[in-house]
Scaffold this motif. Structure first.
Motif, PDB file in Angstrom:
ATOM      1  N   LEU A  23       0.235  -0.934   0.166  1.00 55.83           N
ATOM      2  CA  LEU A  23       0.088  -0.547  -0.238  1.00 55.83           C
ATOM      3  C   LEU A  23       1.121   1.647  -0.742  1.00 55.83           C
ATOM      4  O   LEU A  23       0.464   1.835  -0.956  1.00 55.83           O
ATOM      5  N   GLY A  24       1.740   1.148   0.943  1.00 53.18           N
ATOM      6  CA  GLY A  24       3.075   2.363   0.918  1.00 53.18           C
ATOM      7  C   GLY A  24       3.835   2.397  -1.016  1.00 53.18           C
ATOM      8  O   GLY A  24       4.038   3.263  -0.522  1.00 53.18           O
ATOM      9  N   GLY A  51      -8.182   2.524   4.262  1.00 60.80           N
ATOM     10  CA  GLY A  51      -8.579   2.961   3.229  1.00 60.80           C
ATOM     11  C   GLY A  51      -7.660   4.002   2.143  1.00 60.80           C
ATOM     12  O   GLY A  51      -6.885   4.121   2.339  1.00 60.80           O
ATOM     13  N   VAL A  52      -8.390   4.396   1.001  1.00 60.61           N
ATOM     14  CA  VAL A  52      -7.281   4.061  -0.107  1.00 60.61           C
ATOM     15  C   VAL A  52      -6.751   6.264   0.261  1.00 60.61           C
ATOM     16  O   VAL A  52      -5.878   6.700   0.845  1.00 60.61           O
ATOM     17  N   TYR A  53      -8.426   6.745   1.026  1.00 53.56           N
ATOM     18  CA  TYR A  53      -8.422   8.068   0.666  1.00 53.56           C
ATOM     19  C   TYR A  53      -7.444   8.577   2.146  1.00 53.56           C
ATOM     20  O   TYR A  53      -6.182  10.176   2.176  1.00 53.56           O
ATOM     21  N   LEU A  77      -5.357   2.628  -6.808  1.00 55.60           N
ATOM     22  CA  LEU A  77      -5.749   1.241  -7.250  1.00 55.60           C
ATOM     23  C   LEU A  77      -5.205   0.632  -8.390  1.00 55.60           C
ATOM     24  O   LEU A  77      -5.205  -0.359  -8.829  1.00 55.60           O
ATOM     25  N   ASP A  78      -4.949   1.747  -9.541  1.00 53.90           N
ATOM     26  CA  ASP A  78      -4.463   0.643 -11.190  1.00 53.90           C
ATOM     27  C   ASP A  78      -2.885   0.034  -9.868  1.00 53.90           C
ATOM     28  O   ASP A  78      -2.806  -1.261 -10.988  1.00 53.90           O
ATOM     29  N   GLU A  82      -1.638  -3.943  -9.592  1.00 58.95           N
ATOM     30  CA  GLU A  82      -0.687  -4.666 -10.761  1.00 58.95           C
ATOM     31  C   GLU A  82       0.170  -5.021  -9.656  1.00 58.95           C
ATOM     32  O   GLU A  82       1.281  -6.268 -10.324  1.00 58.95           O
ATOM     33  N   ASN A  83       0.688  -4.631  -8.134  1.00 57.94           N
ATOM     34  CA  ASN A  83       2.166  -5.573  -7.216  1.00 57.94           C
ATOM     35  C   ASN A  83       1.591  -5.058  -5.757  1.00 57.94           C
ATOM     36  O   ASN A  83       1.655  -5.111  -4.977  1.00 57.94           O
ATOM     37  N   ILE A  84      -0.105  -6.380  -6.232  1.00 58.42           N
ATOM     38  CA  ILE A  84      -0.674  -6.423  -4.919  1.00 58.42           C
ATOM     39  C   ILE A  84      -0.027  -7.393  -3.715  1.00 58.42           C
ATOM     40  O   ILE A  84      -0.005  -6.863  -2.733  1.00 58.42           O
ATOM     41  N   ALA A  85       1.323  -7.715  -4.321  1.00 59.92           N
ATOM     42  CA  ALA A  85       1.827  -8.918  -3.328  1.00 59.92           C
ATOM     43  C   ALA A  85       3.624  -9.214  -3.312  1.00 59.92           C
ATOM     44  O   ALA A  85       3.677 -10.190  -3.519  1.00 59.92           O
TER      45      ALA A  85
END
Length: 219
Positions: A23-24, A51-53, A77-78, A82-85
């Motif tokens: 997320l960072g 969350g995102v905001y 989010l895009d 693409e790099n979620i894990a």
């Protein structure tokens, strides 16, 4: 716990998985792309499960008002999807706890506020989640934690009455949702609890510092 629980449910981010660095990374990708200073791990970990905001607020600060927040959110989010894990990992002790739960033939599942389009692909990266019998995301139904409805849906999917289920989470909304569903609630201190948050005031039935601590407590 293994002698009294008939089902176990978990929050995802900050409870089962340490997702903060991915997320960072998504936040810092945006900041770099728009000419802003990156934020440190110490900073973004405090809002990793919010969350995102809140992450955008952290990074862009007062300059966020100059942007279309929805456009920034989609950019975030895009990149994240693409790099979620890339950096995400199980918290220490989680794999062992899941093994103990499964060996005791206790059904278990996940209730998260993360939307399904992120939850589902993330879970696929971890074979340890293959035996989860209920994966409830933040948009599975119209209600989300702290509302008890997602908890009760998970209870139904596990085939276990809510009062016989233990729910583990690292945020007050997790404990509120579990309590409202009449589950046994467990606040976990290894997650993304902010320094000023006092989880002893959340009215959880138990507070633990290590996943395997769950085995030694009873209702």
């Amino acid at each position: 716990m293994l002698s009294t629980a008939k089902g176990v449910l978990f929050d995802l981010d900050g409870t089962l998985l340490d997702t903060a660095d991915d997320l960072g990374a998504a936040l810092n990708h945006l900041l770099n792309a728009h000419g802003f200073t990156k934020v440190s791990s110490k900073e973004y970990r405090l809002v990793a499960s919010d969350g995102v905001y809140p992450l955008l607020d952290l990074g862009f600060k007062e300059q966020l008002a100059k942007f279309d927040k929805e456009v920034l959110r989609q950019e975030f989010l895009d990149y994240y999807l693409e790099n979620i894990a890339t950096h995400t990992k199980l918290f220490p002790g989680i794999e062992q706890l899941l093994t103990l739960i499964e060996d005791a033939n206790i059904p278990w599942g996940i209730v998260t506020n993360k939307p399904a389009f992120l939850t589902d692909p993330l879970l696929l990266h971890f074979e340890q989640f293959a035996k989860s019998q209920s994966n409830i995301s933040g948009d599975t139904i119209k209600e989300r934690k702290p509302h008890p409805a997602p908890m009760l849906l998970a209870s139904k999917q596990l085939g276990v009455a809510a009062e016989h289920i233990w729910y583990l989470g690292d945020a007050k909304r997790d404990i509120d949702a579990g309590n409202a569903a009449l589950m046994t609630t467990v606040a976990v201190k290894w997650g993304y609890i902010k320094p000023l948050d006092d989880c002893s005031k959340w009215q959880a039935n138990h507070i633990i510092s290590n996943p395997l601590d769950l085995v030694g407590i009873s209702k």
